[in-house]
Design a protein around this motif. Structure first.
Motif, mmCIF file in Angstrom:
data_model
loop_
_atom_site.group_PDB
_atom_site.id
_atom_site.type_symbol
_atom_site.label_atom_id
_atom_site.label_comp_id
_atom_site.label_asym_id
_atom_site.label_seq_id
_atom_site.Cartn_x
_atom_site.Cartn_y
_atom_site.Cartn_z
ATOM 1 N N ILE A 361 0.822 -1.207 0.000
ATOM 2 C CA ILE A 361 0.000 0.000 0.000
ATOM 3 C C ILE A 361 0.863 1.267 0.000
ATOM 4 O O ILE A 361 2.077 1.219 0.191
ATOM 5 N N GLY A 362 0.213 2.379 -0.193
ATOM 6 C CA GLY A 362 0.837 3.696 -0.109
ATOM 7 C C GLY A 362 0.458 4.353 1.189
ATOM 8 O O GLY A 362 -0.102 3.715 2.082
ATOM 9 N N PRO A 363 0.738 5.627 1.319
ATOM 10 C CA PRO A 363 1.417 6.439 0.298
ATOM 11 C C PRO A 363 2.921 6.269 0.377
ATOM 12 O O PRO A 363 3.431 5.529 1.222
ATOM 13 N N LYS A 370 0.566 6.284 -4.048
ATOM 14 C CA LYS A 370 1.204 5.041 -4.458
ATOM 15 C C LYS A 370 0.377 3.897 -3.882
ATOM 16 O O LYS A 370 -0.076 4.014 -2.740
ATOM 17 N N PRO A 371 0.185 2.792 -4.576
ATOM 18 C CA PRO A 371 0.588 2.595 -5.960
ATOM 19 C C PRO A 371 -0.150 3.560 -6.883
ATOM 20 O O PRO A 371 -1.134 4.172 -6.474
ATOM 21 N N ASP A 372 0.310 3.661 -8.121
ATOM 22 C CA ASP A 372 -0.363 4.546 -9.068
ATOM 23 C C ASP A 372 -1.621 3.899 -9.626
ATOM 24 O O ASP A 372 -2.688 4.517 -9.641
ATOM 25 N N VAL A 373 -1.490 2.665 -10.108
ATOM 26 C CA VAL A 373 -2.615 1.961 -10.726
ATOM 27 C C VAL A 373 -2.599 0.496 -10.301
ATOM 28 O O VAL A 373 -1.651 0.027 -9.668
ATOM 29 N N MET A 374 -3.649 -0.236 -10.718
ATOM 30 C CA MET A 374 -3.811 -1.639 -10.343
ATOM 31 C C MET A 374 -4.108 -2.486 -11.580
ATOM 32 O O MET A 374 -4.655 -1.994 -12.577
ATOM 33 N N PHE A 439 -5.532 1.450 -3.264
ATOM 34 C CA PHE A 439 -5.890 1.222 -4.651
ATOM 35 C C PHE A 439 -5.255 2.223 -5.611
ATOM 36 O O PHE A 439 -5.372 2.093 -6.822
ATOM 37 N N GLY A 440 -4.574 3.239 -5.059
ATOM 38 C CA GLY A 440 -4.029 4.277 -5.914
ATOM 39 C C GLY A 440 -5.124 4.934 -6.728
ATOM 40 O O GLY A 440 -6.216 5.204 -6.228
ATOM 41 N N TYR A 441 -4.837 5.168 -8.014
ATOM 42 C CA TYR A 441 -5.836 5.761 -8.900
ATOM 43 C C TYR A 441 -6.762 4.709 -9.510
ATOM 44 O O TYR A 441 -7.675 5.049 -10.259
#
Length: 538
Positions: A361-363, A370-374, A439-441
């Motif tokens: 996980i982020g941030p 972060k993460p940016d995408v999945m 989940f990021g973006y």
């Protein structure tokens, strides 16, 4: 006899433990202008074309390390030169601490940084994924029989790109991993072999051209992009071309692997690669715990490998990294280089789009998303080194699944910059307006990304100005407010660094009073932009 063996073992262990890892940074390079005048001595024509297309200048980082420095270093006994980086103007040493420290007496040595922080005077969470095995020819219009691999592509609407003949053709992906056994022989890779899509590679760990050896992890990773077995497995970029680089040592978890990674990234840049994908990560779990990083190091540019990843992006390549598999541990955050400012970090979801519990996980430590995408990383469909179609879990596979789709998207928009392509992926994602640490973006929609339109990129080389020139005692730098983490470095006509100013502010004076009159070369550096030039001090 038993006592003798025990004593011998003690001395062997002590000798091994006395070996430390360190980066030695140099403060200059040689014959810099001659390389600027003949850039093909540093970079391939394809690499230069990529720079020109994205308006990226050749700069100090592109110039090779001065070989005489390395030769001089080697005259000292007690260590081995393991790797080198022209981008960071540094070499990686393994050996005796006292011998390494003695190198500071050389006038060309800027600083020495030990991987064991306790040795400095003034890391791998994302292990290679534990693979749990569960058991045509080119078309003019592509309608692949995806078989059981269908979900991991259609989740991203990647099939829409494939149907429009965007299958990665013309794009080059460098895979940095632990080894690629079977890729040269088994059936799921026959399609890219027959089409001569494997352009080459190198084993940086073994210092060998045989990149088909090593761990099997790279084979699994490559299959998610390039594998092809009709009605069973189709990779996300089946028509892209690939370079295969071994940078990961399965036997040992050691900081030198970060240096191998940066070496491979530099090689990828010089060959004209478009995309780097890596399922490796560095945080904890080193063989020597003294080399482990802490969460505070996951700040975008603190580790050697993240520095390298940011530079790789600044050269016009996309850099895609798996976020890590530590989501259920006491330290669940992403590792490096996934933490890097410019890297597209990828987490893992299940086949139904739910976050996989193991996904880190982020941030980032400095608070960035972060993460940016999945993408699907649980029960991803892959090929093993024997050609069996298997399933395996880890962000190790969600990362390259995204990398393959990025190649297809970039094929559709060949005139876009790496930053624009990255923005298109993020803006198409399911949680773009409401990102989360888990989940990021979100999950990208590559069909939607096809419809995202950006204005033509501004020519930043014209909007970044250094003045006055000539100057009696100071300069100012004018640059867009969106540029972050700027610094300017000044070098003498002989290539020696004579001044450095960090965290520069637009139009704020930078004093040159410490410099004598003469001609100096400067390098301006930001997260995603650099510029070089010459200034006259009166």
């Amino acid at each position: 006899m038993k006592n003798v063996l025990c004593l011998l073992s003690f001395f062997i262990c002590f000798a091994v433990s006395a070996q430390e890892e360190a980066w030695v940074y140099f403060n200059a390079k040689a014959n810099e202008q001659s390389y600027y005048d003949a850039p093909l001595t540093m970079l391939s024509q394809r690499a230069l074309d990529r720079r020109i297309a994205q308006k990226i200048n050749i700069d100090f980082k592109d110039v090779p390390i001065n070989p005489s420095y390395i030769s001089e270093i080697k005259k000292t006994e007690g260590f081995t030169v393991m790797a080198k980086s022209k981008w960071l103007n540094a070499i990686h040493l393994r050996g005796d601490v006292t011998a390494i420290r003695s190198l500071k007496t050389h006038s060309f040595v800027d600083k020495i940084v030990f991987a064991n922080k306790s040795l400095n005077l003034s890391n791998k969470t994302v292990k290679t994924a534990k693979v749990a095995v569960t058991d045509k020819t080119k078309n003019t219009r592509v309608n692949f029989a995806y078989g059981v691999s269908e979900n991991q592509i259609k989740m991203l609407n990647g099939d829409v790109l494939h149907q429009q003949n965007y299958t990665g053709s013309g794009k080059i992906i460098a895979v940095l991993d632990s080894g690629f056994p079977g890729v040269n022989t088994v059936a799921p890779f026959a399609r890219i072999r027959d089409a001569n899509k494997i352009l080459g590679g190198y084993n940086f760990v073994a210092h060998s051209t045989d990149f088909y050896k090593g761990g099997t992890h790279g084979t699994y990773v490559l299959s998610s992009m390039a594998g092809y077995k009709e009605n069973v497995l189709v990779g996300t970029a089946p028509d892209a071309s690939y370079y295969l680089f071994v940078t990961e040592d399965d036997v040992d978890e050691n900081p030198v692997e970060e240096s191998y990674w940066v070496e491979a990234a530099e090689k990828a840049d010089s060959l004209g690669v478009d995309i780097i994908t890596t399922s490796l990560g560095y945080f904890k779990d080193h063989t020597n715990p003294a080399y482990d990083y802490s969460y505070s190091d996951m700040s975008g540019d603190a580790t050697f490998v993240s520095k390298g990843a940011n530079i790789a992006f600044s050269k016009g390549m996309m850099v895609i990294a798996s976020g890590g598999n530590e989501g259920t541990t006491s330290e669940p955050h992403i590792g490096s280089p996934a933490d890097a400012f410019s890297v597209l970090a990828v987490g893992a979801v299940t086949s139904t789009g739910v976050r996989a519990s193991f996904s880190s996980i982020g941030p980032s430590y400095d608070g960035r998303v972060k993460p940016d995408v999945m993408a699907q990383g649980q029960s991803a469909v892959l090929s093993d080194e024997k050609g069996n179609i298997v399933t395996a879990s880890g962000t190790s596979f969600s990362g390259p699944i995204i990398a393959g789709m990025v190649a297809c998207l970039w094929q559709a928009f060949p005139n876009k910059t790496n930053q624009e392509i990255k923005d298109m992926v993020i803006r198409s994602s399911s949680k773009y307006t409401s990102p989360t640490n888990e989940f990021g973006y979100g999950i990208p929609n590559f069909s939607l990304a096809l419809g995202i339109v950006f204005p033509e990129i501004e020519d930043f080389s014209e909007s970044v100005k250094v003045y006055p020139n000539p100057t009696p005692n100071f300069i100012r730098v004018d640059f867009p407010e969106s540029f972050k983490n700027g610094r300017v470095l000044f070098y003498s006509a002989f290539g020696k660094k004579v001044l450095e100013q960090n965290n520069i502010v637009p139009i704020e004076p930078i004093s040159l009073e410490s410099l004598t009159s003469g001609i100096y070369f400067y390098t301006l550096e930001f997260n995603t932009f650099s510029k070089t030039g010459k200034i006259i001090k009166l």
